[in-house]
Design an enzyme around this catalytic site. Structure first.
Site, PDB file in Angstrom:
ATOM      1  N   TYR A 141       0.811  -1.226   0.000  1.00 25.10           N
ATOM      2  CA  TYR A 141       0.000   0.000   0.000  1.00 25.10           C
ATOM      3  C   TYR A 141       0.841   1.272   0.000  1.00 25.10           C
ATOM      4  O   TYR A 141       0.348   2.336  -0.343  1.00 25.10           O
ATOM      5  CB  TYR A 141      -0.897   0.029   1.243  1.00 25.10           C
ATOM      6  CG  TYR A 141      -2.127  -0.820   1.166  1.00 25.10           C
ATOM      7  CD1 TYR A 141      -2.040  -2.193   0.946  1.00 25.10           C
ATOM      8  CD2 TYR A 141      -3.385  -0.259   1.336  1.00 25.10           C
ATOM      9  CE1 TYR A 141      -3.175  -2.974   0.907  1.00 25.10           C
ATOM     10  CE2 TYR A 141      -4.527  -1.043   1.293  1.00 25.10           C
ATOM     11  CZ  TYR A 141      -4.408  -2.394   1.084  1.00 25.10           C
ATOM     12  OH  TYR A 141      -5.536  -3.164   1.053  1.00 25.10           O
ATOM     13  N   LYS A 187       3.405 -15.801   2.685  1.00 27.13           N
ATOM     14  CA  LYS A 187       3.570 -16.543   1.427  1.00 27.13           C
ATOM     15  C   LYS A 187       5.067 -16.836   1.289  1.00 27.13           C
ATOM     16  O   LYS A 187       5.716 -16.439   0.315  1.00 27.13           O
ATOM     17  CB  LYS A 187       3.009 -15.699   0.261  1.00 27.13           C
ATOM     18  CG  LYS A 187       2.934 -16.420  -1.079  1.00 27.13           C
ATOM     19  CD  LYS A 187       1.793 -17.410  -1.173  1.00 27.13           C
ATOM     20  CE  LYS A 187       1.868 -18.162  -2.507  1.00 27.13           C
ATOM     21  NZ  LYS A 187       0.892 -19.264  -2.605  1.00 27.13           N
ATOM     22  N   ASP A 219      -2.759 -18.912   1.209  1.00 31.05           N
ATOM     23  CA  ASP A 219      -3.819 -19.617   0.469  1.00 31.05           C
ATOM     24  C   ASP A 219      -4.462 -20.683   1.357  1.00 31.05           C
ATOM     25  O   ASP A 219      -5.689 -20.837   1.389  1.00 31.05           O
ATOM     26  CB  ASP A 219      -3.305 -20.189  -0.870  1.00 31.05           C
ATOM     27  CG  ASP A 219      -1.916 -20.805  -0.787  1.00 31.05           C
ATOM     28  OD1 ASP A 219      -1.303 -20.793   0.304  1.00 31.05           O
ATOM     29  OD2 ASP A 219      -1.435 -21.312  -1.824  1.00 31.05           O
ATOM     30  N   ASP A 243      -6.111  -7.397   4.747  1.00 31.42           N
ATOM     31  CA  ASP A 243      -7.295  -6.762   4.152  1.00 31.42           C
ATOM     32  C   ASP A 243      -8.231  -7.834   3.593  1.00 31.42           C
ATOM     33  O   ASP A 243      -9.430  -7.854   3.871  1.00 31.42           O
ATOM     34  CB  ASP A 243      -6.838  -5.809   3.036  1.00 31.42           C
ATOM     35  CG  ASP A 243      -8.006  -5.154   2.329  1.00 31.42           C
ATOM     36  OD1 ASP A 243      -8.954  -4.726   3.014  1.00 31.42           O
ATOM     37  OD2 ASP A 243      -7.970  -5.075   1.081  1.00 31.42           O
ATOM     38  N   ASP A 247     -12.136  -9.469   5.256  1.00 35.26           N
ATOM     39  CA  ASP A 247     -13.448  -9.496   4.573  1.00 35.26           C
ATOM     40  C   ASP A 247     -13.965 -10.932   4.490  1.00 35.26           C
ATOM     41  O   ASP A 247     -15.158 -11.202   4.638  1.00 35.26           O
ATOM     42  CB  ASP A 247     -13.356  -8.915   3.152  1.00 35.26           C
ATOM     43  CG  ASP A 247     -13.574  -7.403   3.111  1.00 35.26           C
ATOM     44  OD1 ASP A 247     -13.145  -6.717   4.067  1.00 35.26           O
ATOM     45  OD2 ASP A 247     -14.157  -6.899   2.121  1.00 35.26           O
TER      46      ASP A 247
END
Ligand code: NAD
Ligand code: IPM
Ligand code: MN
Length: 361
Positions: A141, A187, A219, A243, A247
């Site tokens: 970001y 990851k 994942d 983020d 959700d």
């Protein structure tokens, strides 16, 4: 004289002002019940600020935030501003505010708040009570180079040891106050930043021998969150993974409109915001779920005012009102934003039973 808490209120765009109004209502009710005095100062941010001043984070707004005890933020963005270049968008106002306030640890608690509101089988979600600690001021970001050069676009994923260590320490401390299991999500099979992340987690964990630390690839974590959400206690992860996973976790417990967040740093003021966005599809209809915003106000009471009993009173009131069936349409109900806010404020003021000594993080 009760202590006076100044709170900067930034409603922002879409349903942001609608849900934040209810959070302010509930904070005022908590003030009456617990003899606290709040002073609320409203200011512009996001698309509303662009329209009025040309900037998504005007200087006056930032100055107000800096001089306040805490900042309550709604949402930024919407189709009206989608054609603007990246750095001029409403969302950049929020990102800059996070960076300016140096609130690097974003706490997103996720729990099952009432029976029958998760789309998953009751058995699969029973006992879900987890906390995502999302790194908030680094990673993709913020790092440069970032931009578009003709047919080339670049975002940079960059983390330093210190940026990782400070958020991991927050997560370890929170795990210690909960069920003592920390899942670090990365990851590391592909990304160098994730391999550094893993090393730093291992180093910091040495000072917390009472906390069980496990590493999980992102994942797999996405899958496990749906398959067995109750197996998680605290999750710590980098900015973008956090983020996305938050959700997803919101979907597991029933609605994006339910989740609150607290963004903490090394010094006040801290920032409180629901996890959801401006919800342009329902903005202006008065049906946005205010629970995420109201629970963000509860986190404000806990972390900026050091009033855990007031925070628990708000959280218990939310549970009681949801259990009573007063729910917005995202949860299958027919109540309005204002109905839900009114009911929760009344329950806070009248005093729902508060679990003695119960402190949720
Ligand atoms: P969104 O979170 O605004 O909405 C996603 C879906 O969830 C929509 O169907 C919406 O109606 C529903 N929803 C969200 N909050 C709800 C609530 N409180 N009650 C009931 N339903 C709710 O995400 P989006 O549609 O992808 O993004 C819309 C805009 O919001 C974009 O401009 C995006 O950049 C911005 N955004 C801002 C924030 C923020 O300010 N923190 C967060 C996410 C998205
Ligand atoms: C959130 C939002 C923001 C983010 C956007 C609007 C910048 O999605 O708070 O989760 O990605 O951090
Ligand atoms: Mn998000």
């Amino acid at each position: 004289m009760p202590e006076r808490y100044r709170v900067a209120v930034l409603g922002g765009d879409g349903i942001g002002p609608e849900v934040i109004r209810e959070a302010v209502k509930v904070l005022s009710a908590a003030g009456r019940r617990f003899d606290l005095e709040f002073a609320f100062d409203e200011a512009l941010i996001g698309g509303a600020a662009i329209d009025a001043t040309g900037s998504p984070l005007p200087d006056e707004t930032l100055a107000l935030c800096r001089s306040s005890r805490a900042v309550l933020f709604g949402a930024a963005g919407g189709p009206r501003w989608d054609a603007l270049p990246g750095d001029a968008r409403p969302e950049r106002g929020l990102l800059r505010l996070r960076a300016e306030l140096a609130v690097y640890a974003n706490l997103r608690p996720v729990r099952l708040m009432a029976e029958g509101i998760s789309p998953l089988r009751a058995q699969a979600v029973a006992g879900t009570d987890l906390l995502i600690v999302r790194e908030l001021t680094g990673g993709l970001y913020f790092a440069t180079p970032r931009g578009r050069w003709g047919d080339l676009a670049i975002d940079t994923l960059r983390y330093t040891r210190d940026e990782i260590a400070r958020v991991v320490r927050v997560a370890l401390r929170l795990a210690r106050s909960r069920r003592r299991v920390l899942t670090s999500v990365d990851k590391a099979n592909v990304l160098e930043t994730s391999r550094l992340w893993r090393d730093v987690v291992e180093e910091e964990a040495r000072a917390f021998p009472d906390v069980t630390v496990r590493h999980m690839l992102v994942d797999t974590a996405a899958m496990e969150l749906v398959r067995a959400p109750a197996t998680f206690d605290v999750i710590v992860t980098e900015n973008m993974f956090g983020d996305i996973l938050s959700d997803e976790a919101a979907g597991v417990v029933g609605s994006l409109g339910l989740l609150p967040s607290a963004s903490l740093g090394d010094h006040a003021p801290f920032l409180y915001e629901p996890v959801h966005g401006s919800a342009p599809d329902i903005a202006g209809k008065g049906i946005g779920n205010p629970v995420g915003a109201i629970l963000s106000a509860a986190l404000l009471l806990r972390y900026s005012c050091d009033l855990p009993s007031a925070a628990v009173a708000v959280e218990s009131a939310v549970d009681a009102v949801l259990a009573s069936g007063v729910r917005t349409p995202d949860l299958g109900g027919s109540a309005s934003t204002v109905d839900v806010g009114d009911r929760i404020a009344a329950a806070v003021e009248e005093g729902q039973p508060v679990g003695l000594g119960e402190i949720r993080s």
